[in-house]
Design a protein around this motif. Structure first.
Motif, mmCIF file in Angstrom:
data_model
loop_
_atom_site.group_PDB
_atom_site.id
_atom_site.type_symbol
_atom_site.label_atom_id
_atom_site.label_comp_id
_atom_site.label_asym_id
_atom_site.label_seq_id
_atom_site.Cartn_x
_atom_site.Cartn_y
_atom_site.Cartn_z
ATOM 1 N N ARG A 10 0.802 -1.218 0.000
ATOM 2 C CA ARG A 10 0.000 0.000 0.000
ATOM 3 C C ARG A 10 0.838 1.273 0.000
ATOM 4 N N ALA A 11 2.128 1.129 -0.159
ATOM 5 C CA ALA A 11 3.016 2.293 -0.126
ATOM 6 C C ALA A 11 3.237 2.855 -1.524
ATOM 7 N N LEU A 12 3.331 4.176 -1.603
ATOM 8 C CA LEU A 12 3.610 4.902 -2.844
ATOM 9 C C LEU A 12 2.560 4.634 -3.922
ATOM 10 N N VAL A 13 1.311 4.508 -3.503
ATOM 11 C CA VAL A 13 0.206 4.393 -4.454
ATOM 12 C C VAL A 13 -0.836 5.447 -4.113
ATOM 13 N N SER A 14 -1.715 5.707 -5.067
ATOM 14 C CA SER A 14 -2.775 6.688 -4.866
ATOM 15 C C SER A 14 -4.109 6.052 -5.238
ATOM 16 N N SER A 15 -5.132 6.845 -5.294
ATOM 17 C CA SER A 15 -6.445 6.368 -5.728
ATOM 18 C C SER A 15 -6.791 6.976 -7.077
ATOM 19 N N LEU A 62 5.562 2.711 -22.674
ATOM 20 C CA LEU A 62 4.297 1.987 -22.789
ATOM 21 C C LEU A 62 3.251 2.495 -21.811
ATOM 22 N N LEU A 63 3.659 3.384 -20.918
ATOM 23 C CA LEU A 63 2.771 3.875 -19.864
ATOM 24 C C LEU A 63 2.255 5.287 -20.110
ATOM 25 N N GLU A 64 2.778 5.945 -21.110
ATOM 26 C CA GLU A 64 2.485 7.360 -21.314
ATOM 27 C C GLU A 64 0.995 7.664 -21.432
ATOM 28 N N ASP A 65 0.240 6.781 -22.060
ATOM 29 C CA ASP A 65 -1.153 7.102 -22.397
ATOM 30 C C ASP A 65 -2.183 6.423 -21.507
ATOM 31 N N VAL A 66 -1.753 5.789 -20.410
ATOM 32 C CA VAL A 66 -2.729 5.139 -19.534
ATOM 33 C C VAL A 66 -3.006 6.007 -18.315
ATOM 34 N N ASP A 67 -4.181 5.801 -17.729
ATOM 35 C CA ASP A 67 -4.599 6.615 -16.581
ATOM 36 C C ASP A 67 -4.141 6.034 -15.253
ATOM 37 N N ARG A 68 -4.016 4.718 -15.197
ATOM 38 C CA ARG A 68 -3.669 4.042 -13.944
ATOM 39 C C ARG A 68 -2.579 3.021 -14.219
ATOM 40 N N ALA A 101 10.110 -0.978 -7.387
ATOM 41 C CA ALA A 101 9.834 -0.519 -8.751
ATOM 42 C C ALA A 101 9.042 0.783 -8.744
ATOM 43 N N ARG A 102 8.086 0.908 -7.822
ATOM 44 C CA ARG A 102 7.321 2.156 -7.734
ATOM 45 C C ARG A 102 8.221 3.324 -7.335
ATOM 46 N N ALA A 103 9.157 3.053 -6.433
ATOM 47 C CA ALA A 103 10.113 4.096 -6.047
ATOM 48 C C ALA A 103 10.962 4.518 -7.230
ATOM 49 N N TYR A 104 11.376 3.550 -8.044
ATOM 50 C CA TYR A 104 12.165 3.872 -9.236
ATOM 51 C C TYR A 104 11.354 4.689 -10.244
ATOM 52 N N LEU A 105 10.066 4.387 -10.380
ATOM 53 C CA LEU A 105 9.236 5.186 -11.281
ATOM 54 C C LEU A 105 9.123 6.620 -10.765
ATOM 55 N N ARG A 106 9.036 6.767 -9.460
ATOM 56 C CA ARG A 106 8.999 8.126 -8.886
ATOM 57 C C ARG A 106 10.272 8.897 -9.200
ATOM 58 N N GLN A 109 12.361 8.246 -11.846
ATOM 59 C CA GLN A 109 12.549 8.421 -13.284
ATOM 60 C C GLN A 109 11.477 9.308 -13.916
ATOM 61 N N ARG A 110 10.226 9.116 -13.490
ATOM 62 C CA ARG A 110 9.132 9.893 -14.058
ATOM 63 C C ARG A 110 8.091 10.184 -12.974
ATOM 64 N N PRO A 111 8.338 11.185 -12.147
ATOM 65 C CA PRO A 111 7.396 11.482 -11.062
ATOM 66 C C PRO A 111 5.991 11.788 -11.548
ATOM 67 N N ASP A 112 5.858 12.313 -12.768
ATOM 68 C CA ASP A 112 4.506 12.585 -13.289
ATOM 69 C C ASP A 112 3.734 11.294 -13.506
ATOM 70 N N LEU A 113 4.394 10.262 -14.024
ATOM 71 C CA LEU A 113 3.728 8.978 -14.205
ATOM 72 C C LEU A 113 3.470 8.288 -12.866
ATOM 73 N N ALA A 114 4.355 8.505 -11.904
ATOM 74 C CA ALA A 114 4.193 7.881 -10.587
ATOM 75 C C ALA A 114 2.913 8.338 -9.899
ATOM 76 N N GLU A 115 2.404 9.510 -10.271
ATOM 77 C CA GLU A 115 1.139 9.982 -9.706
ATOM 78 C C GLU A 115 -0.023 9.084 -10.119
ATOM 79 N N ARG A 116 0.165 8.257 -11.135
ATOM 80 C CA ARG A 116 -0.899 7.377 -11.620
ATOM 81 C C ARG A 116 -0.834 5.975 -11.006
ATOM 82 N N LEU A 117 0.127 5.743 -10.113
ATOM 83 C CA LEU A 117 0.277 4.421 -9.510
ATOM 84 C C LEU A 117 -0.894 4.098 -8.582
ATOM 85 N N VAL A 118 -1.460 2.905 -8.756
ATOM 86 C CA VAL A 118 -2.499 2.401 -7.863
ATOM 87 C C VAL A 118 -2.121 0.979 -7.456
#
Length: 203
Positions: free
Chosen positions: A27-32, A127-133, A146-151, A153-162
């Motif tokens: 449940r860490a580093l994810v959003s809704s 491959l993740l640029e155009d998805v919402d979640r 992996a979620r930490a690494y996405l934050r 490398q691409r913090p904007d995409l990390a906002e879409r992590l669920v």
């Protein structure tokens, strides 16, 4: 009798601790984050044989069950992992297992160049640029890494992590304390942005 009771209490405490640690990491580093399209990224594990090994088979199942029925039509599953000693890639082995054994007939994409978790994330980003979640499926500590690494490398995409469905109470219960200890070791020094990942990483 006292010794047996003490061992039983210690064993129960270890199992409970293992459950809690893995639950927290899941449940860490994810959003809704909302939206209509989802990508489930399944991370590969070293696989010397020509068929998916136990860990990769479980990760595939966790990835497939992370697809919600409501959004199944707009979900793609990305299998990520490079070449193995058998000559096939982890991504291909996992995709073959998903299709031939689990009868998965949804949208599948392969990322077959990466050899590390950092590279897994780096190579799936296009491959993740155009998805919402975005859901990342693996053992909870590895998925958190992996979620930490996405934050980073691409913090904007990390906002879409669920959350992915890669933690379930009682699943792998006997080995969860070992997975928790291994996770603590592998997560040491890992940062999400400027902040170090730990057991107390914000939910």
């Amino acid at each position: 009798m006292r010794r047996r009771t003490g061992l039983a209490i210690a064993g129960a405490a270890a199992l409970a601790w293992g459950e809690w640690v893995n639950w927290r990491w899941s449940r860490a580093l994810v959003s809704s984050s909302g939206g209509s399209s989802t990508a489930v990224v399944v991370l590969g594990y070293r696989n010397p044989q020509s068929t998916a090994n136990l860990i990769n088979r479980w990760r595939v199942r966790a990835g497939i069950r992370s697809i919600t029925s409501a959004g199944a039509q707009k979900t793609c599953v990305i299998f990520s992992g490079g070449a193995t000693s058998s000559g096939l890639t982890e991504a291909r082995l996992m995709a073959d297992y998903a299709k031939s054994v689990l009868a998965f007939n949804g949208t599948v994409l392969l990322e077959d160049q990466s050899t590390t978790t950092w590279e897994n994330i780096m190579h799936v980003i296009p491959l993740l640029e155009d998805v919402d979640r975005i859901k990342i499926a693996s053992q909870p500590a590895h998925a958190l890494k992996a979620r930490a690494y996405l934050r980073r490398q691409r913090p904007d995409l990390a906002e879409r992590l669920v959350r992915a469905d890669d933690y379930r109470p009682g699943e792998w219960m006997a080995v969860k304390p070992l997975l928790a200890l291994y996770g603590l070791w592998t997560l040491r020094g890992v940062k999400a942005g400027e902040r170090k990942v730990s057991l107390w990483t914000a939910l």
